[in-house]
Design an enzyme around this catalytic site. Structure first.
Site, PDB file in Angstrom:
ATOM      1  CE1 TYR A   1      -3.289  -2.735   0.037  1.00 36.04           C
ATOM      2  CE2 TYR A   1      -3.750  -2.289   2.329  1.00 36.04           C
ATOM      3  CZ  TYR A   1      -4.005  -2.999   1.180  1.00 36.04           C
ATOM      4  OH  TYR A   1      -4.982  -3.965   1.181  1.00 36.04           O
TER       5      TYR A   1
ATOM      6  CE  LYS B   1       0.578 -17.676  -3.016  1.00 43.59           C
ATOM      7  NZ  LYS B   1      -0.343 -18.800  -2.925  1.00 43.59           N
TER       8      LYS B   1
ATOM      9  CG  ASP C   1      -2.838 -19.978  -0.983  1.00 46.91           C
ATOM     10  OD1 ASP C   1      -2.059 -19.948   0.000  1.00 46.91           O
ATOM     11  OD2 ASP C   1      -2.516 -20.518  -2.056  1.00 46.91           O
TER      12      ASP C   1
ATOM     13  CG  ASP D   1      -7.146  -4.203   4.051  1.00 44.37           C
ATOM     14  OD1 ASP D   1      -8.111  -4.109   4.817  1.00 44.37           O
ATOM     15  OD2 ASP D   1      -7.004  -3.487   3.043  1.00 44.37           O
TER      16      ASP D   1
ATOM     17  CG  ASP E   1     -12.689  -6.275   6.460  1.00 42.21           C
ATOM     18  OD1 ASP E   1     -12.187  -5.808   7.506  1.00 42.21           O
ATOM     19  OD2 ASP E   1     -13.222  -5.565   5.589  1.00 42.21           O
TER      20      ASP E   1
END
Ligand code: NAD
Length: 356
Positions: free
Chosen positions: A141, A187, A219, A243, A247
């Site tokens: 980001y 990852k 994943d 992020d 959620d």
């Protein structure tokens, strides 16, 4: 101990829920023999109305001088069309930036009496009690170079050793206050950044021999979170993966009115509910104060090291729900429908009994 904090009630339901959390803190301080000092400052729309800016310098200075800030929410419809510098929400971004809060902590606890509020089957979510520790100020980001030209776009994921070290310490320290298990989510089969995370976390982990840590690909983690969420204690991860996963984990619990958060930096921590100012129910004594009360518990644990006191609040929340008290957002036709003040009062009452 002196618990010296700043409150920033803000807008909408913010003042209503912060008032209840402060009542709960007073009760905890009384019972455990601490001294509570609360200084209230303006932020958001409330500050815009009184001094013309969303984050007054006076507020910022006061926050810098304390270990902890308890925030309600910011945002009011009357500022929807205002320029960015005059929007209440700008205050929050700037506050986090100025206080250098690089670690975002989001617990997801499924309360037994609310098992039916989750979108997953009760037997899948029962017993879930996890904490996501997300790196907040680095990664893709913020990385440069970045750009978009015609039909090509690019972003850069970049992490440095010190950035990973400091967030890893937050996760291992948090695990020590919980079930002593850290899952590093990455990852590493594809990304060099993740390979560096693994190397650094392994080194930091050696300083916490009492905490077990294991890596997991992101994943797989996304899948495991809805398949067997009870397996997780602390999830440590970077900005992008955190992020998304925070959620996903939030949805395990049922209502936004239950979710607390902490943003930690080198000095001051910011504690706030995940929800916003909810203008649709503001001033009606309808808001669920439990997310803010649970944020106050996080504050005692992470900024003041008061784990027993934090647990006492969390147990009182569980018991209030156990006894059937429900604000409108979690009311499903059973139990007793109560308002914001009554819910806060019930937590205080049980807290007094549980610890007396
Ligand atoms: P919101 O979280 O305020 O509300 C979403 C829905 O959830 C509403 O129906 C609301 O009534 C309900 N809700 C939220 N908190 C609740 C609680 N404690 N108890 C019961 N019900 C609750 O999100 P929104 O409507 O998208 O945004 C409203 C304002 O809040 C906007 O100005 C937005 O920018 C701001 N906002 C602020 C923060 C923050 O301060 N951290 C976060 C998100 C949104």
């Amino acid at each position: 101990m002196l618990i010296d904090i700043i409150t920033l009630p803000g807008d909408g339901i913010g003042p209503e829920v912060v008032a209840q959390a402060v009542n709960v803190l007073r009760r905890v301080a009384e019972r455990f023999g601490h001294q509570l000092k609360v200084s209230e400052y303006a932020i958001g729309g409330a500050a815009l109305r009184s001094v013309g800016v969303p984050l007054p310098e006076e507020t910022l200075r006061a926050c810098r001088e304390r270990a902890a800030v308890l925030l309600g929410a910011v945002g009011a419809p009357e500022y929807d069309d205002a320029p960015p510098s005059l929007k209440p929400e700008t205050a929050l971004l700037r506050l986090r930036q100025e206080l250098g809060t690089f670690a975002n902590l989001r617990p997801a606890t499924v309360y037994r009496p609310l098992l039916n509020a989750s979108s997953l089957k009760p037997e899948v979510v029962a017993g879930t009690d996890l904490l996501i520790v997300r790196e907040l100020t680095g990664g893709i980001y913020f990385g440069t170079p970045r750009g978009l030209q015609d039909d090509e776009a690019y972003n850069t994921m970049r992490y440095t050793r010190p950035e990973i070290e400091r967030i890893a310490h937050v996760a291992f320290r948090a695990a020590r206050q919980r079930r002593r298990k850290v899952t590093l989510v990455d990852k590493a089969n594809v990304l060099e950044c993740s390979q560096l995370w693994r190397r650094v976390v392994a080194e930091v982990g050696r300083q916490y021999p009492d905490v077990e840590w294991t890596p997991m690909y992101v994943d797989n983690c996304a899948m495991q979170l809805i398949a067997r969420p009870q397996q997780f204690d602390v999830i440590l991860t970077g900005n992008l993966f955190g992020d998304i996963l925070s959620d996903e984990a939030a949805m395990l619990t049922g209502s936004i009115g239950l979710l607390p958060s902490a943003s930690l930096g080198e000095a001051t921590g910011i504690y706030e509910p995940v929800h916003g100012s909810a203008p649709d129910i503001a001033g009606q004594n309808k808001a669920n104060p439990l997310a803010t009360i649970a944020s106050a518990a996080l504050m005692l644990r992470h900024s003041f090291g008061l784990n027993e006191e934090a647990r006492a609040i969390e147990r009182a929340i569980e018991e209030v729900l156990e006894r059937g008290y429900r604000t409108a957002d979690i009311y499903r036709g059973e139990g007793q429908l109560v308002g914001t003040r009554e819910m806060g009062h019930q937590v205080c009452r049980l807290l007094a009994r549980a610890t007396a």
